[in-house]
Design an enzyme around this catalytic site. Structure first.
Site, short mmCIF file in Angstrom:
data_model
loop_
_atom_site.label_atom_id
_atom_site.label_comp_id
_atom_site.label_asym_id
_atom_site.label_seq_id
_atom_site.Cartn_x
_atom_site.Cartn_y
_atom_site.Cartn_z
N SER A 39 0.84 -1.18 0.00
CA SER A 39 0.00 0.00 0.00
C SER A 39 0.88 1.25 0.00
O SER A 39 1.57 1.53 0.98
CB SER A 39 -0.89 -0.02 1.25
OG SER A 39 -1.36 1.26 1.52
N LYS A 78 31.44 -0.51 2.89
CA LYS A 78 31.50 -0.45 4.35
C LYS A 78 32.46 -1.52 4.85
O LYS A 78 32.30 -2.70 4.54
CB LYS A 78 30.09 -0.69 4.92
CG LYS A 78 30.08 -0.86 6.43
CD LYS A 78 28.67 -1.04 6.98
CE LYS A 78 28.73 -1.41 8.45
NZ LYS A 78 27.41 -1.71 9.01
P1 FAD Z 1 8.35 -1.81 6.20
O1 FAD Z 1 9.42 -1.05 5.51
O2 FAD Z 1 7.59 -1.10 7.27
O3 FAD Z 1 7.35 -2.26 5.07
C1 FAD Z 1 6.03 -2.69 5.39
C2 FAD Z 1 5.24 -2.84 4.12
O4 FAD Z 1 3.98 -3.40 4.44
C3 FAD Z 1 4.99 -1.54 3.38
O5 FAD Z 1 5.08 -1.75 2.00
C4 FAD Z 1 3.54 -1.24 3.75
O6 FAD Z 1 2.90 -0.47 2.77
C5 FAD Z 1 2.98 -2.65 3.80
N1 FAD Z 1 1.75 -2.74 4.56
C6 FAD Z 1 1.58 -2.61 5.90
N2 FAD Z 1 0.29 -2.72 6.21
C7 FAD Z 1 -0.36 -2.96 5.07
C8 FAD Z 1 -1.74 -3.16 4.74
N3 FAD Z 1 -2.71 -3.12 5.65
N4 FAD Z 1 -2.06 -3.36 3.44
C9 FAD Z 1 -1.10 -3.39 2.48
N5 FAD Z 1 0.20 -3.19 2.74
C10 FAD Z 1 0.55 -2.98 4.02
N6 FAD Z 1 18.34 -2.47 8.95
C11 FAD Z 1 19.59 -2.66 8.56
O7 FAD Z 1 19.94 -3.76 8.11
N7 FAD Z 1 20.50 -1.65 8.64
C12 FAD Z 1 20.19 -0.45 9.17
O8 FAD Z 1 21.04 0.44 9.19
C13 FAD Z 1 18.89 -0.26 9.66
N8 FAD Z 1 18.53 0.89 10.26
C14 FAD Z 1 17.29 0.99 10.81
C15 FAD Z 1 16.94 2.10 11.57
C16 FAD Z 1 15.70 2.17 12.18
C17 FAD Z 1 15.37 3.34 13.04
C18 FAD Z 1 14.75 1.16 11.98
C19 FAD Z 1 13.38 1.25 12.60
C20 FAD Z 1 15.07 0.08 11.22
C21 FAD Z 1 16.33 -0.03 10.65
N9 FAD Z 1 16.69 -1.15 9.93
C22 FAD Z 1 17.97 -1.32 9.51
C23 FAD Z 1 15.70 -2.16 9.66
C24 FAD Z 1 15.19 -2.02 8.25
O9 FAD Z 1 14.71 -0.72 8.02
C25 FAD Z 1 14.07 -2.99 8.07
O10 FAD Z 1 14.49 -4.25 8.47
C26 FAD Z 1 13.68 -3.08 6.66
O11 FAD Z 1 13.41 -1.83 6.14
C27 FAD Z 1 12.52 -3.97 6.51
O12 FAD Z 1 11.33 -3.37 6.82
P2 FAD Z 1 10.04 -4.15 6.44
O13 FAD Z 1 10.04 -4.37 4.97
O14 FAD Z 1 9.91 -5.32 7.32
O15 FAD Z 1 8.88 -3.16 6.86
#
Ligand code: FAD
Length: 500
Positions: A39, A78
């Site tokens: 989304s 890095k």
């Molecule tokens: P998100 O990026 O949150 O993606 C979630 C997805 O789900 C989005 O596309 C959203 O639209 C979708 N979604 C949610 N609900 C719905 C719904 N109801 N309907 C449809 N779609 C939905 N990792 C590292 O390896 N190195 C780093 O330096 C690092 N720094 C970080 C710093 C911070 C402060 C944080 C919080 C995290 C960091 N990370 C780092 C972790 C990294 O950002 C995440 O592991 C990575 O971005 C994965 O996120 P994700 O895809 O799980 O979640």
């Protein structure tokens, strides 16, 4: 659930979602239907820029060319992470990738270093780590170990723009048949008999059915928690930071080939140099500092002009009690989160994907498979947790309430044992295939002033002159070799300027 699992639905299009989609597209060719729902309205977490060397295995497995990747993601190299102000306010050290020194006989190098140090004959440990020596000189090269060389290789990872990486992987996955569906999931349908997730309903009424669901929906854990109420193990008593405020700033030269993590009053600040900007963030404990004060600290410590409004992220450190529950596998932030101090989240996405591929069901999911998946996942993240806790527990910042509390807290037993063993005789025992190796643990322990009382007795087998010569030879060779490497800036510029 159907007899054969052939339809996989991924919820979420952040780094986790698109890494999963790309890997499944690469390895599940014929006969699999891969759908990704995301989304735009909800968006992604939008941070995550520093990695560890294993990311290269992921890219290689997908056949991604390094120069193409660096161009597409504004990436840099890095060599490690510098920790400033952790062991003491004015201390700094690097946890660099790769080996400490080189082996001599049976022993890891640090035992010889400990003996020489006790005699006042050793330099700082970092002088004997090639990545450290190169990083502080802003040098980088692709160094493989030559058969006849005493030099170790120069393992490296990347800094990159995670949003651009996700977009890159989206192109990769869509080109290989992954179907992306834009829309917000508003309902999750469960199978009345098995209790498995059967289908998702989007805000526009579209229904998306699947056999296996991968929850990459981020902190909210839409399926694993929202639908299945799996449960979350909260680790904030060990890692109390629960906020991060992030802001990019204008890039300054030179491009340092390392991440910097600077301790602050109630947390720490990251600095991640990319080609086009520097990523910055302040991770802090809201019990010890207000969001406004944390933002002011971040903005007051940038090395260039802020390029956007600061973004506040809120989290609870911990892990999902079962990463795989029924027919839902959580990968990414939905499976758990440890603050980015050692850049491990994207790595955990990668190992989650590897494990999913290892345990890909051929038909219905066996309980034994799910249990093994969950056991391995728990072990991996708990050991990473302990490594991150070590940085806090071994701090030398007396007189600051946040740091005083962390220095005196009760530690998880495996970590307490590990510190006790190292303090007694310099031993680190790496268990199973835990992520961080002996060199990593030793650099952080020594860097934060946990110094063993003794060394391995076999380090006494060489005489003083041999010991002196051994250490001098290693430090001299590393300094000389680092000096011969190109500047990191120049290396990156050359790499991204040459289309393959
Ligand atoms: P998100 O990026 O949150 O993606 C979630 C997805 O789900 C989005 O596309 C959203 O639209 C979708 N979604 C949610 N609900 C719905 C719904 N109801 N309907 C449809 N779609 C939905 N990792 C590292 O390896 N190195 C780093 O330096 C690092 N720094 C970080 C710093 C911070 C402060 C944080 C919080 C995290 C960091 N990370 C780092 C972790 C990294 O950002 C995440 O592991 C990575 O971005 C994965 O996120 P994700 O895809 O799980 O979640």
């Amino acid at each position: 659930m159907s007899e054969m699992v052939r339809s996989i639905v991924i919820v979420g299009g952040g780094t986790a979602g698109w890494m999963t989609a790309a890997a499944l597209a690469r390895f599940c060719g014929k006969g699999w239907r891969i759908t990704l729902v995301e989304s735009d309205e909800i968006g992604t977490v939008g941070v995550g820029e520093a990695t560890i060397p294993m990311i290269r295995n992921f890219n290689q497995a997908l056949g991604i060319d390094e120069a193409d990747f660096l161009r597409a993601t504004q990436g840099t190299y890095k060599l490690g992470i510098e920790f400033a102000g952790w062991g003491g306010r004015d201390d700094r050290y690097m946890h660099a990738f790769g080996l400490v020194g080189r082996g001599l006989g049976l022993l890891p190098f640090h035992h010889y270093w400990l003996r020489a140090r006790a005699a006042g004959k050793a330099g700082p440990l970092g002088d004997y780590v090639l990545n450290n020596v190169a990083a502080y000189r802003n040098r980088f090269a692709h160094v493989q170990r030559a058969a006849d060389s005493m030099l170790p290789p120069l393992p490296y990872a990347f800094h990159f723009d995670a949003g651009l990486y996700a977009a890159y992987l989206r192109r990769y996955a869509e080109a290989r048949g992954v179907v992306r569906v834009e829309g917000r999931v508003v309902d999750v349908e469960r199978d009345g008999g098995s209790g498995d997730v059967a289908a998702l309903t989007l805000a526009d009424g579209e229904r998306i059915a699947g056999d296996l669901f991968v929850d990459c929906s981020g902190f909210r854990g839409l399926l694993i928690e929202g639908a299945l109420a799996t449960g979350y193990e909260d680790w904030s008593h060990w890692l109390p930071c629960d906020r991060a405020v992030a802001v990019p700033c204008a890039s300054v030269r030179p491009l340092t080939p390392y991440t910097r993590a600077t301790a602050r009053k109630a947390g720490w600040q990251w600095r991640i140099p990319l080609q086009h900007r520097t990523g910055n963030g302040h991770v802090f404990s809201s019990a010890h500092m207000s969001e406004d004060a944390a933002t002011a600290t971040l903005l007051g410590n940038l090395d260039g002009e802020a390029l956007a409004e600061p973004r506040m992220l809120r989290f609870t450190t911990g892990r999902r009690t079962r990463a795989w529950n029924r027919n839902v596998v959580a990968i990414g932030l939905s499976a758990g989160f440890i603050e980015p101090l050692e850049s491990t989240s994207i790595h955990l996405i990668q190992t989650g994907i590897n494990r999913l591929l290892d345990f890909l069901p051929n038909g219905s999911v066996a309980d034994a498979d799910r249990d093994a998946f969950n056991r391995l996942t728990a072990f991996e993240i708990e050991r990473i947790r302990d490594f991150v806790i070590l940085h806090y527990a071994a701090n030398g910042r007396t007189g600051e309430p946040f740091w005083d509390a962390l220095r005196t807290m009760e530690l998880p037993e495996p970590l307490a044992n590990r510190i006790a063993m190292f303090r007694a005789n310099g031993r680190i025992v790496r268990e199973h295939d835990e992520l961080f190796d002996v060199a990593g643990w030793v650099q952080v322990m020594v860097g934060q002033n946990i110094l063993p009382e003794r060394w391995h007795p076999l380090a006494d087998q060489i005489d003083d002159a041999q010991l002196d010569q051994f250490l001098t030879t290693v430090a001299t060779a590393f300094a000389r070799d680092a000096e011969r490497m190109p500047d990191h800036d120049a290396f990156v510029a050359r790499c991204v300027a040459t289309p393959q």
